[in-house]
Design a protein around this motif. Structure first.
Motif, PDB file in Angstrom:
ATOM      1  N   GLU A   1       0.826  -1.209   0.000  1.00  0.00           N
ATOM      2  CA  GLU A   1       0.000   0.000   0.000  1.00  0.00           C
ATOM      3  C   GLU A   1       0.858   1.257   0.000  1.00  0.00           C
ATOM      4  O   GLU A   1       0.602   2.203  -0.736  1.00  0.00           O
ATOM      5  CB  GLU A   1      -0.930   0.020   1.218  1.00  0.00           C
ATOM      6  CG  GLU A   1      -2.077  -0.941   1.118  1.00  0.00           C
ATOM      7  CD  GLU A   1      -3.092  -0.755   2.235  1.00  0.00           C
ATOM      8  OE1 GLU A   1      -3.384   0.408   2.613  1.00  0.00           O
ATOM      9  OE2 GLU A   1      -3.600  -1.780   2.726  1.00  0.00           O
TER      10      GLU A   1
ATOM     11  N   MET B   1       1.031   4.247  -2.730  1.00  0.00           N
ATOM     12  CA  MET B   1       0.712   5.619  -2.350  1.00  0.00           C
ATOM     13  C   MET B   1       1.872   6.569  -2.614  1.00  0.00           C
ATOM     14  O   MET B   1       1.660   7.749  -2.885  1.00  0.00           O
ATOM     15  CB  MET B   1       0.280   5.666  -0.879  1.00  0.00           C
ATOM     16  CG  MET B   1      -1.044   4.974  -0.661  1.00  0.00           C
ATOM     17  SD  MET B   1      -1.748   5.013   0.997  1.00  0.00           S
ATOM     18  CE  MET B   1      -0.395   5.090   2.085  1.00  0.00           C
ATOM     19  N   GLN B   2       3.097   6.083  -2.544  1.00  0.00           N
ATOM     20  CA  GLN B   2       4.241   6.948  -2.827  1.00  0.00           C
ATOM     21  C   GLN B   2       4.296   7.310  -4.303  1.00  0.00           C
ATOM     22  O   GLN B   2       4.823   8.349  -4.665  1.00  0.00           O
ATOM     23  CB  GLN B   2       5.536   6.271  -2.385  1.00  0.00           C
ATOM     24  CG  GLN B   2       5.673   6.246  -0.876  1.00  0.00           C
ATOM     25  CD  GLN B   2       6.844   5.415  -0.394  1.00  0.00           C
ATOM     26  OE1 GLN B   2       7.293   4.488  -1.056  1.00  0.00           O
ATOM     27  NE2 GLN B   2       7.341   5.732   0.797  1.00  0.00           N
TER      28      GLN B   2
ATOM     29  N   HIS C   1       1.466   7.582  -6.272  1.00  0.00           N
ATOM     30  CA  HIS C   1       0.342   8.465  -6.586  1.00  0.00           C
ATOM     31  C   HIS C   1      -0.659   8.470  -5.447  1.00  0.00           C
ATOM     32  O   HIS C   1      -1.072   7.412  -4.972  1.00  0.00           O
ATOM     33  CB  HIS C   1      -0.376   8.018  -7.862  1.00  0.00           C
ATOM     34  CG  HIS C   1      -1.609   8.818  -8.139  1.00  0.00           C
ATOM     35  ND1 HIS C   1      -1.563  10.112  -8.583  1.00  0.00           N
ATOM     36  CD2 HIS C   1      -2.917   8.511  -7.991  1.00  0.00           C
ATOM     37  CE1 HIS C   1      -2.803  10.574  -8.712  1.00  0.00           C
ATOM     38  NE2 HIS C   1      -3.640   9.616  -8.356  1.00  0.00           N
ATOM     39  N   MET C   2      -1.038   9.669  -5.039  1.00  0.00           N
ATOM     40  CA  MET C   2      -2.100   9.824  -4.043  1.00  0.00           C
ATOM     41  C   MET C   2      -3.154  10.759  -4.626  1.00  0.00           C
ATOM     42  O   MET C   2      -2.833  11.669  -5.385  1.00  0.00           O
ATOM     43  CB  MET C   2      -1.560  10.439  -2.751  1.00  0.00           C
ATOM     44  CG  MET C   2      -0.849   9.453  -1.847  1.00  0.00           C
ATOM     45  SD  MET C   2      -1.897   8.149  -1.221  1.00  0.00           S
ATOM     46  CE  MET C   2      -2.778   8.983   0.069  1.00  0.00           C
TER      47      MET C   2
ATOM     48  N   SER D   1      -2.225  13.194   1.690  1.00  0.00           N
ATOM     49  CA  SER D   1      -0.777  12.992   1.679  1.00  0.00           C
ATOM     50  C   SER D   1      -0.327  12.170   2.882  1.00  0.00           C
ATOM     51  O   SER D   1      -0.870  12.297   3.977  1.00  0.00           O
ATOM     52  CB  SER D   1      -0.039  14.335   1.649  1.00  0.00           C
ATOM     53  OG  SER D   1      -0.380  15.110   2.764  1.00  0.00           O
ATOM     54  N   VAL D   2       0.675  11.352   2.634  1.00  0.00           N
ATOM     55  CA  VAL D   2       1.274  10.553   3.698  1.00  0.00           C
ATOM     56  C   VAL D   2       2.264  11.444   4.431  1.00  0.00           C
ATOM     57  O   VAL D   2       3.178  11.996   3.831  1.00  0.00           O
ATOM     58  CB  VAL D   2       2.001   9.313   3.123  1.00  0.00           C
ATOM     59  CG1 VAL D   2       2.681   8.530   4.233  1.00  0.00           C
ATOM     60  CG2 VAL D   2       1.041   8.428   2.351  1.00  0.00           C
TER      61      VAL D   2
ATOM     62  N   ILE E   1      -1.690  10.467   8.115  1.00  0.00           N
ATOM     63  CA  ILE E   1      -2.113  10.908   6.787  1.00  0.00           C
ATOM     64  C   ILE E   1      -2.816  12.247   6.951  1.00  0.00           C
ATOM     65  O   ILE E   1      -3.647  12.405   7.850  1.00  0.00           O
ATOM     66  CB  ILE E   1      -3.117   9.898   6.151  1.00  0.00           C
ATOM     67  CG1 ILE E   1      -2.573   8.478   6.161  1.00  0.00           C
ATOM     68  CG2 ILE E   1      -3.574  10.361   4.779  1.00  0.00           C
ATOM     69  CD1 ILE E   1      -1.514   8.188   5.150  1.00  0.00           C
TER      70      ILE E   1
ATOM     71  N   GLU F   1      -5.729   4.226   1.500  1.00  0.00           N
ATOM     72  CA  GLU F   1      -6.180   5.221   0.526  1.00  0.00           C
ATOM     73  C   GLU F   1      -7.700   5.303   0.479  1.00  0.00           C
ATOM     74  O   GLU F   1      -8.268   6.393   0.488  1.00  0.00           O
ATOM     75  CB  GLU F   1      -5.630   4.886  -0.862  1.00  0.00           C
ATOM     76  CG  GLU F   1      -6.011   5.889  -1.923  1.00  0.00           C
ATOM     77  CD  GLU F   1      -5.434   5.556  -3.292  1.00  0.00           C
ATOM     78  OE1 GLU F   1      -6.010   6.014  -4.279  1.00  0.00           O
ATOM     79  OE2 GLU F   1      -4.408   4.848  -3.368  1.00  0.00           O
TER      80      GLU F   1
END
Length: 153
Positions: free
Chosen positions: A10, A14-15, A17-18, A23-24, A35, A108
């Motif tokens: 995961e 997420m790195q 595309h978010m 944002s993480v 998050i 996400e």
């Protein structure tokens, strides 16, 4: 071990595309992640505000839902006002409940659901009984048995 494997996948996704407004902030381990979410529309309740979510994962994730709460930090100094968010950051959302959770969901999808929940909110208020709930509750969010409006008995 399965939780770490799933969370690693995961995080990698997420790195790359978010979704906009999500944002993480921190995902240094496979137990606690932070998050940030921002409502992207022109909702006057949340205009120009960013909120921080704390995800606490058990070793049984994704079979077991993560414990997700809103938290206060120097850069995110408020818990959002919402009829399903208590002033202590606990969220009443069926997706996070034992009965409503599905391993199909992920960090996400949870963040997007909460972002959408805020986007659609028109009430600048807390849940009924917020003060009493926050004062008396001693349970972890995952152990609370919320009664949802759409439950039928």
């Amino acid at each position: 071990m399965a939780a770490a494997r799933r969370l690693g996948k995961e995080l990698q996704k997420m790195q790359n595309h978010m979704p906009d407004g999500i944002s993480v902030v921190s995902a240094d381990n496979f137990e606690i992640w932070f998050i940030d979410i921002k409502v992207l529309d022109d909702n006057p309740i949340y205009r120009d505000q960013t909120f921080r979510l704390k995800f606490h994962f058990s070793p049984h994730y994704p079979i077991e839902a993560p414990e997700v709460t809103f938290v206060i930090t120097p850069t995110t100094p408020k818990i959002p006002m919402h009829p399903h968010i208590y002033s202590n950051g606990i969220i009443c959302l069926d997706l996070l409940d034992r009965q409503g959770w599905s391993p199909v969901h992920n960090v996400e999808s949870i963040a997007m659901s909460l972002q959408s929940m805020l986007t659609g909110n028109e009430k600048d208020e807390r849940p009924p009984g917020d003060e009493d709930f926050c004062r008396r509750n001693t349970l972890r969010p995952r152990d609370i048995n919320f009664s949802f409006h759409d439950n039928t008995v």
